[in-house]
Enzyme design. Sequence first.
Site, short mmCIF file in Angstrom:
data_model
loop_
_atom_site.label_atom_id
_atom_site.label_comp_id
_atom_site.label_asym_id
_atom_site.label_seq_id
_atom_site.Cartn_x
_atom_site.Cartn_y
_atom_site.Cartn_z
N LYS A 217 0.79 -1.22 0.00
CA LYS A 217 0.00 0.00 0.00
C LYS A 217 0.83 1.28 0.00
CE LYS A 217 -4.15 -1.84 2.20
NZ LYS A 217 -5.08 -1.70 3.33
N GLY A 374 9.58 -6.65 7.33
CA GLY A 374 9.44 -8.11 7.42
C GLY A 374 9.85 -8.90 6.20
N GLY A 397 8.50 -1.02 11.67
CA GLY A 397 7.70 0.18 11.93
C GLY A 397 8.54 1.34 12.44
#
Length: 416
Positions: A217, A374, A397
């Site tokens: 995204k 990841g 993150g």
Amino acid sequence: MKIDQFNFAGKKAIVRVDFNVPLDENGQVTDDTRIRGALPTLKKILNDGGSVIMMSHMGKPKGKVNPKFSLEQIVGKVSERLGIPVKFANDCAKADNAARELKPGEALLLENLRFYAEEEGKPVGIDKADPAYEEAKKEMKERQKEFAKKLASYADVYVNDAFGTAHRKHASTAVIADYFNTDAKMLGYLMEKEVTAIDNVLKNAQHPFTAIIGGSKVSSKLGVIKNLLDKVDNLIIGGGMGYTFIKAQGGKIGESLHEDDLMPEALNVMAAAKEKGVNLSLSVATVAADKFANDANRKIVPIDAIPDGWEGMDASEESLAEWKKIILNSKTILWNGPVGVFEFENFAHGTGEIAKYVAQATQENGAYSLVGGGDSVAAVNKFGLADKVSYVSTGGGAMLEAIEGKVLPGVAAIKS
């Protein structure tokens, strides 16, 4: 205070680690990378003659005790890796005696911090739209301070070595630091390495500097992309997010993943890249599939001419050849996110090739490479290339927020 300059002899150190490790159905650790990552910091404290109190979260128990997320399950693995029997406190907020009795050279692991809502500091069971929410939020912040104060009371020194949660202003990652003097709080070795690696790409980058941003995204990486436009020479955009850029330009993307509401932003990014002289490289052709499955039928089509009923699933050889040239000509490389549906073996080729190019640029051309996120980390591990890149980040993150230009509370709390 730098951890190397501190002598922990006779001191109790409470260390925020990231032991949020994957477990199988029997509660056995399936990947102990995060435990191994904390060992240099933990062993420094113990070897100095100090004692260590480890605290971590696991999963998302949402402020309730849940045996599925109990850290008791990993005591054996932590003991094995640390080389000493690790004691366990089954309630992180009632560990006074266990902490007090800890002798030099001994280690204690506290139960999951997130069994208490105070760790995250968010009101539980009340909607944000409720008029009483703000009052509940204020009350929870006070409770969070008390919780952090309790954790701080167990030790003489605070060490934060959990980069994966450095972007969270939680009791154990930021608030607790307020209860220690400047010379009694510090970053652990892992945190120091992460901060240095990010500084290397954001502040000390050699050029050409290439960022490879993939994933599904645009919305999750838009801030990162915008911040990088002022720093990079090349911006490679791959994976699912690329189709939003293609559709925004009028291309046909079939059933490919995209975000219609972000098409104006995609055009803005392209215009800004052009204005700043950044080479923005999108896929030119894609491996398309007739369904979202590993066993789907495949065919290679131009990126802007994907037929109805088909969706882009991986970067084509033509796209990879273009990206290989860019990557091998780079002196600094940042990679976050896959360029295909990496979880499906038949569509993992593109991401695997990117991993090889980044490793080749590092090993043969002396580039500095930082890999995080990841699937990117999984790719370099899968192909045995983790030691062939300059640095593999443990916190997807946190790394993204740092690259976006945000201040990480976990780092700021130590440095303030």
